[in-house]
Design a protein around this motif. Structure first.
Motif, PDB file in Angstrom:
ATOM      1  N   GLY A 120      -7.307   3.218  -5.829  1.00  0.00           N
ATOM      2  CA  GLY A 120      -6.956   4.605  -5.573  1.00  0.00           C
ATOM      3  C   GLY A 120      -6.013   4.727  -4.393  1.00  0.00           C
ATOM      4  O   GLY A 120      -5.629   5.833  -4.005  1.00  0.00           O
ATOM      5  N   GLU A 121      -5.617   3.597  -3.819  1.00  0.00           N
ATOM      6  CA  GLU A 121      -4.738   3.590  -2.654  1.00  0.00           C
ATOM      7  C   GLU A 121      -3.361   4.139  -3.022  1.00  0.00           C
ATOM      8  O   GLU A 121      -2.710   3.662  -3.949  1.00  0.00           O
ATOM      9  N   THR A 122      -2.911   5.168  -2.304  1.00  0.00           N
ATOM     10  CA  THR A 122      -1.596   5.771  -2.570  1.00  0.00           C
ATOM     11  C   THR A 122      -0.583   5.495  -1.465  1.00  0.00           C
ATOM     12  O   THR A 122       0.571   5.892  -1.589  1.00  0.00           O
ATOM     13  N   ASP A 123      -1.007   4.836  -0.392  1.00  0.00           N
ATOM     14  CA  ASP A 123      -0.093   4.508   0.707  1.00  0.00           C
ATOM     15  C   ASP A 123       0.884   3.432   0.242  1.00  0.00           C
ATOM     16  O   ASP A 123       0.478   2.295  -0.036  1.00  0.00           O
ATOM     17  N   VAL A 124       2.173   3.780   0.162  1.00  0.00           N
ATOM     18  CA  VAL A 124       3.181   2.846  -0.351  1.00  0.00           C
ATOM     19  C   VAL A 124       3.288   1.621   0.541  1.00  0.00           C
ATOM     20  O   VAL A 124       3.460   0.488   0.068  1.00  0.00           O
ATOM     21  N   GLY A 125       3.159   1.813   1.850  1.00  0.00           N
ATOM     22  CA  GLY A 125       3.251   0.683   2.771  1.00  0.00           C
ATOM     23  C   GLY A 125       2.179  -0.346   2.514  1.00  0.00           C
ATOM     24  O   GLY A 125       2.444  -1.558   2.490  1.00  0.00           O
TER      25      GLY A 125
END
Length: 563
Positions: A354-359
């Motif tokens: 569910g991680e949406t952080d692009v970095g």
């Protein structure tokens, strides 16, 4: 995927109609997702079965469904959209039903070879080619496995009769029969699975493209290929836009083009994709497993990465679907451990999170991942990503194990396959090992150039693959030398079939420098060994090579069996 095609088509047709009726009765988004997933699975299945025409029709239906996909707010779809979808689905189900009943009714001849009934022959200027089955090896013995290939008509449209007469004669030696066919003879038939080869030499004017468009409209499920196409982007683009599937350039060998196209349509039952799912949530793992298994994927699930190395060795996955965050360790940490093993370096890994952080996603990919799918995932997209990754993984493995010129096993892979066969061969059977060498091949290269020499090597490779069984080992040992391995019930049983291949190869005419025609022969040495003899592979190869040397010294163009 080992079911007979008619039964498979019947099951698919019934499943499609059921999925559509369920959506019509309760048009919610989840049921439409199930319908699109079903169409995606059918397209993949038909492609794997080399049913290019039906796969093309299914792909068009799938694209129409995807255009209506949207999100939950767009469902139910509008009444005009429902009517159009229903019309396309009903027509496609009729096509599947037709071929389940009529399209694959093959007639065996006395050798177990299958043929389709002849169609009516047209009047002039063109040719219909019927591909007869490849791997008959009827003389290998009663233990030989006869593999009947789906025979289909291949029509050659355009070109002068004289220009194709020699090609037609050459094709016969490769098990391909040719007859005349008129360009306008084929009538509208959207249940036609034939292959149409169109000669474009000197005919790349607007009229020819109009004919191609008409051909595609009349035969939407057929495969269309253009030959002798000029090396021009605009012309190739235009041909593809009017419905052509393949374009072969003028510089390509016509014989090689046809042989490879027919070979690609024979089809084999590939193994199911194997995916290892590492997901700590049992509910999520079950949902992923159900989605993948509905697409014919074989799945093994782990709820903790602590046993992942043992699972990879036993299950041998072709892709790993890894949850990003798990209690024991993260997916990135688990992957770092996996990548410490050289034998696991090439296995593609997809993160699920569910991680949406692009970095953070980029950092995870830099540590050895191949792709990132964000939860909640789209099942259609996930299946497409997994399929493309595994196909690339398989292509890479084939490239590493195959000879680049012929597509056969390379030197190392051939020896490994022979060694494995000797080790695992059942009691009472023998392995006929053949060392085969093209006679006077250096003279071919010197007189006609290496490009023509490559055509000779490829032609022999295709002939061997076409005539031998799917279970037989066929490899390019190096240069103009090949190695074969055939399991038989009596020593030397393969010799008679190989001798027929030798005679047919010697009849093939090749076009060399300045249009000169020439013929080529090969010599072979055969050594046969049973499991009870427990011979080392090197000993068997030495015996076959010694017999090959005898064949050369006795005048070439013959097969000698080791004593």
């Amino acid at each position: 995927m080992n079911k007979q095609l008619p039964i498979l088509l019947q099951e698919q047709e019934q499943a499609l109609l059921l999925a559509w009726l369920e959506y019509r009765a309760n048009p919610d988004f989840e049921r439409f997702v199930a319908l699109v997933s079903l169409l995606d699975r059918f397209t993949n299945s038909l492609q794997e079965k080399s049913q290019a025409g039906l796969a093309h029709a299914c792909r068009q239906l799938e694209q129409k469904a995807l255009a209506l996909f949207g999100d939950e707010a767009r469902h139910p779809i509008s009444e005009p959209g429902l009517e159009e979808m229903e019309r396309i689905i009903v027509r496609f189900s009729e096509l599947m039903r037709y071929y389940a009943r009529h399209g694959f009714r093959l007639q065996p001849d006395r050798r177990g070879v299958t043929h389709v009934p002849d169609r009516s022959v047209g009047t002039d200027t063109n040719i219909v080619i019927k591909a007869t089955p490849e791997k008959t090896t009827e003389d290998v013995g009663k233990d030989a496995v006869e593999i009947g290939v789906k025979s289909r008509s291949v029509y050659l449209l355009g070109g002068e009769e004289a220009a194709w007469r020699d090609l037609v004669a050459q094709l016969r030696y490769f098990g391909v029969k040719a007859e005349r066919r008129d360009w306008h003879a084929p009538v509208a038939d959207d249940t036609d699975l034939s292959i149409y080869l169109v000669d474009m030499q000197g005919q790349q004017q607007p009229e020819r493209f109009s004919l191609l468009r008409s051909l595609r409209e009349r035969h939407p499920t057929a495969l269309i290929a253009c030959m002798n196409v000029a090396d021009d982007f605009a012309l190739i683009h235009r041909a593809l836009m009017v419905g052509v599937d393949h374009c072969f350039l003028e510089s390509d060998s016509a014989l090689q083009q046809i042989l490879e196209l027919v070979a690609n349509q024979m089809g084999t039952d590939e193994e199911s994709y194997r995916v290892l799912v590492v997901e700590d949530s049992m509910t999520a793992a079950h949902a992923i497993r159900s989605t993948l298994e509905s697409h014919g994927v074989e799945v093994f699930t782990l709820n903790t990465p602590s046993n992942i190395l043992q699972a990879i060795r036993s299950f041998q996955p072709e892709l790993i679907l890894m949850d990003m965050y798990m209690p024991y360790c993260t997916g990135v940490e688990a992957l770092q451990v996996i990548r410490q093993y050289d034998e696991f370096l090439s296995i593609p890994v997809i993160y699920l999170s569910g991680e949406t952080d692009v970095g953070l996603q980029v950092a995870a990919l830099r540590l050895g991942g191949d792709q990132f799918l964000t939860k909640p995932y789209n099942p259609v997209l996930m299946n497409a990503v997994i399929k493309s990754k595994i196909e690339r993984y398989r292509a890479l493995r084939r490239m590493m194990q195959s000879d680049s010129l012929t597509g056969l096993l390379d030197h190392t892979s051939s020896k490994q396959a022979l060694a494995d066969t000797l080790k695992n061969m059942p009691e009472g059977y023998y392995l006929d090992v053949v060392m085969l060498d093209i006679d006077h091949f250096k003279q071919v290269n010197d007189a006609h150039g290496h490009a023509v020499g490559d055509q000779v090597i490829r032609s022999l490779a295709w002939l061997l693959k076409q005539r031998l069984r799917q279970s037989d080992i066929v490899g390019r040992y190096g240069g103009e030398e090949f190695v074969l391995g055939l399991i038989v019930k009596a020593p030397g049983k393969a010799r008679k079939s190989l001798d027929r291949i030798r005679k047919d190869f010697n009849r093939i005419s090749f076009h060399g420098a300045e249009g000169k025609q020439f013929k080529v022969s090969f010599s072979a040495g055969l050594a046969s060994h049973g499991k009870s003899q427990e011979r080392r592979l090197e000993y068997v190869l030495e015996q076959a090579d010694s017999a090959l040397y005898q064949a050369k010294s006795q005048g070439r163009n013959r097969i000698v069996m080791a004593s």
